[in-house]
Design an enzyme around this catalytic site. Sequence first.
Site, PDB file in Angstrom:
ATOM      1  N   ALA A 187       0.757  -1.143  -0.017  1.00 10.91           N
ATOM      2  CA  ALA A 187      -0.040  -0.095   0.129  1.00 10.91           C
ATOM      3  C   ALA A 187       0.884   1.291  -0.087  1.00 10.91           C
ATOM      4  O   ALA A 187       2.320   1.157   0.060  1.00 10.91           O
ATOM      5  CB  ALA A 187      -0.879  -0.066   1.135  1.00 10.91           C
ATOM      6  N   SER A 188       0.192   2.431   0.072  1.00  6.70           N
ATOM      7  CA  SER A 188       1.032   3.878  -0.105  1.00  6.70           C
ATOM      8  C   SER A 188       2.006   3.771   1.169  1.00  6.70           C
ATOM      9  O   SER A 188       2.984   4.303   0.871  1.00  6.70           O
ATOM     10  CB  SER A 188       0.014   4.901  -0.347  1.00  6.70           C
ATOM     11  OG  SER A 188      -0.910   4.763   0.778  1.00  6.70           O
ATOM     12  N   ILE A 189       1.428   3.550   2.362  1.00  7.70           N
ATOM     13  CA  ILE A 189       2.122   3.959   3.342  1.00  7.70           C
ATOM     14  C   ILE A 189       3.095   2.430   3.779  1.00  7.70           C
ATOM     15  O   ILE A 189       4.038   2.753   4.363  1.00  7.70           O
ATOM     16  CB  ILE A 189       1.345   4.102   4.572  1.00  7.70           C
ATOM     17  CG1 ILE A 189       0.437   5.416   4.539  1.00  7.70           C
ATOM     18  CG2 ILE A 189       1.917   3.898   5.923  1.00  7.70           C
ATOM     19  CD1 ILE A 189      -0.238   5.954   5.451  1.00  7.70           C
TER      20      ILE A 189
ATOM     21  N   GLN B  99       3.870  -2.051   3.422  1.00  8.18           N
ATOM     22  CA  GLN B  99       3.638  -3.474   2.792  1.00  8.18           C
ATOM     23  C   GLN B  99       3.555  -4.510   3.961  1.00  8.18           C
ATOM     24  O   GLN B  99       3.949  -4.543   4.881  1.00  8.18           O
ATOM     25  CB  GLN B  99       4.611  -3.657   1.795  1.00  8.18           C
ATOM     26  CG  GLN B  99       6.133  -4.066   2.093  1.00  8.18           C
ATOM     27  CD  GLN B  99       6.979  -4.061   0.954  1.00  8.18           C
ATOM     28  OE1 GLN B  99       6.628  -3.574  -0.125  1.00  8.18           O
ATOM     29  NE2 GLN B  99       8.065  -4.827   1.157  1.00  8.18           N
ATOM     30  N   VAL B 100       2.718  -5.755   3.629  1.00  9.10           N
ATOM     31  CA  VAL B 100       2.524  -6.541   4.410  1.00  9.10           C
ATOM     32  C   VAL B 100       3.217  -7.990   4.289  1.00  9.10           C
ATOM     33  O   VAL B 100       3.382  -8.431   3.049  1.00  9.10           O
ATOM     34  CB  VAL B 100       1.124  -6.969   4.389  1.00  9.10           C
ATOM     35  CG1 VAL B 100       0.631  -8.055   5.343  1.00  9.10           C
ATOM     36  CG2 VAL B 100       0.232  -5.576   4.527  1.00  9.10           C
TER      37      VAL B 100
ATOM     38  N   ASP C 267     -14.369   1.737   8.174  1.00  7.52           N
ATOM     39  CA  ASP C 267     -14.157   1.131   6.965  1.00  7.52           C
ATOM     40  C   ASP C 267     -14.445  -0.176   6.586  1.00  7.52           C
ATOM     41  O   ASP C 267     -13.700  -0.921   6.362  1.00  7.52           O
ATOM     42  CB  ASP C 267     -12.555   1.421   6.534  1.00  7.52           C
ATOM     43  CG  ASP C 267     -12.446   1.278   4.933  1.00  7.52           C
ATOM     44  OD1 ASP C 267     -13.207   1.490   4.153  1.00  7.52           O
ATOM     45  OD2 ASP C 267     -11.027   1.213   4.605  1.00  7.52           O
TER      46      ASP C 267
END
Length: 555
Positions: free
Chosen positions: A133-135, A137-138, A286
Site C-alpha cells: 500500500a502507499s504507506i 507493505q505486508v 471502513d
Amino acid sequence: MRISYRHIKRYREIAQVMIKYGFSFIIERINKDNGSKVDIDSTEPVDDIKKMTSGERLRYALQELGPTYVKMGQILSTRRDLLDKDMIEELEKLRDDVSFFETETAMKIIEDEIKMPVDEIFESISSEPIAAASIGQVYEATLKTGESVIVKVQRPGIENTIKSDLEILKRVSDSAQDVVADYNINLKDVIEELSTQLLRELDYNYEAINAVKMKKMFQYSEHVYIPEIYMEYTTKRVLVMEKINGVKVSDIETIKEKGWDPVKIADIGVKSFIMQVLTHGFFHADPHPGNIFVIDKEKIAYIDFGMIGIIDKKTLKHLNQFAIACINKDVDRIAYVLYEMDSIDENTDMESFRQEIMYMIHYYYDVPIEKISFGSIIGEVFSFFRKYRVKMPSQLVTLAKTIITLEGTGRMINPGFSVKGISREFAKNYYKESLNPKNIAKEKKQEAEEMFHDFKSMPKQIKGVLRVLEKNNLKITIEDVKMRRIEDCLKEMTTQMSMSLVLAALIVGSSLIIASPNLESSRTIKIMSFFGFFTSFIVGILLVIDIIRTRISKK
C-alpha cells in the site's frame, strides 16, 4: 506565505503534474500570491486529458503525485458533505497502486524498530510481501511461539515525504481558498483534518490501540472476532497482528459452498455495527469487503483498524431527533435541531431552506424502503447541505460514509439487503439503550453534575457581567439595537402626542366658551371661540399630514 526553499523541488514536481492535468490556474494563483519565482513549464494538456471530466483529471493527478495525495483523495472520497457526487465517485476509484520495496530493507526496519534480530522474533517470514500500500507493505510470518501473524512494515522515507507534502499544502492553502470558494470549503480546516488523519496512519501504535479497544468490546461475542495484536512487537513503523484464516466476505461462491447463509452473515454485520455505535460510540469506519472475513457460519472478523469513527451521546441524540422530525415531516423541528448543532449559517435563506426540505421529505416518504438506496439519499442530502452551507459535525459525516459502505458490503453478500434492516435495528437498539434504567440513571447523574457545575460557576459569571457594567462596556450592544432609530421613533411619537393634546385642549376650551352664558353680550368672547376652533382645525390638519408622512417614510 512563501514556499520554503527546502520544498522547492517537490513543489515544482507538484506544479508540473497539476499543469499536466489542466489545473494550471491553481498554480498561477499560488505563484502570484506567494511571489514565487519557481521556473515551471506551462504546457497545454494533451487532447486525451482535455476530454476527461474534472473528477477524472483530479484522480489521475493525485495518483501521479504519490502516496500523500492518494491518501488525501481516499479520505476526501468520504466527504460527501464537501464534494459533488461525480467527484466522489472518481476519488473512490483511487487505489494504492504502488510497487514493492526491497524485503531486505523491510527486515532492517523491523530490527531497528523492535531492537531484535528478525530470526529471534519469527520462526519464519515470507521472502516476498503479500500486499503493498502507499504507506507500507505486508508479510506473512510465524512467531517463535507458533502463532501465525501478519506483519505490516512502513515504507522507508514515507514519513518525511508526507510531512513535506503537508507543509506545502498548509503554506498554499490561503492562496488556493478562492479556487474552492464555490464548494463552501474552508481549505485550511480540511487540510488540518487530513493532516491529523494521515499522521495517525503513520503511527501503527494508533491502529494497534484501536484494535485492542475493539477486541475488548467484542470479547464475549459469539458472532464477532477481533484479531490479537502483539504489542510487544508493535512500534510506530511495525505492526504484528494475528492472521485471520477465513473467507473474504466478497467471496460469495466459497461462502455458499461451505453452506453458510449470506443473509445471516449480513445480519451479523449490521448488528455488530449498531452495537459499536450505540453502546460504545466507537466503530470500524471502513467496513468494505476486504476488511471483513467470514470465519464460521455465524461468525465474522474485522481487520485493518486504521480508520475509526467516534460519536458521542449528544450527537446521537441530535441524530435521533433529526430522524423523528423527518418522519413527522416537521420542517421547523428539523431547522431547530440543526440550529442546536450549530450547523446552519446565519445568512441562510430559511424560506427556501424549508421548502426544499419539505420537497425531499415528501419525495422519499412514500417510496417503499426496499427501493431506496441509502447512498443516493445521503448524496442528495449532502448536496442540499452544500447549497445552504449547512455544516455537519465530522462525526456524523464519518457515520454516514460508514453506513453507505456497510450497505454496499451488505448488498454484495445479499442482493436483497436494504437500509431497512439497518434503520430498524438502529431504532430498536437506540430505544433499548435509551430506556435502559442503568443508562437513564447515568444520564441523570451527568445532568445533575452539569447543573451543579453551572450553579458553582454562576457567581463568577455574574461577577464578570457586573465588571463589564461597571466599566460601561455596553456601548456596542446599544448600537447593535439601533438606538438612533429608537430615538427617532420616540421623537415622532412625542410630537404627535403633543399635537393631539393641544388639539384636544383647543376643542374642549372653544366648546366651553361657546357654552358660556356671556357669549351674546361680549364680542371678545365670540372672537376667542371662533379663533379656538380655527386653530384646532389647523392643528388637526397638521397632525393628519404628519401621521401620513410618517407612515409613507416607513414603507
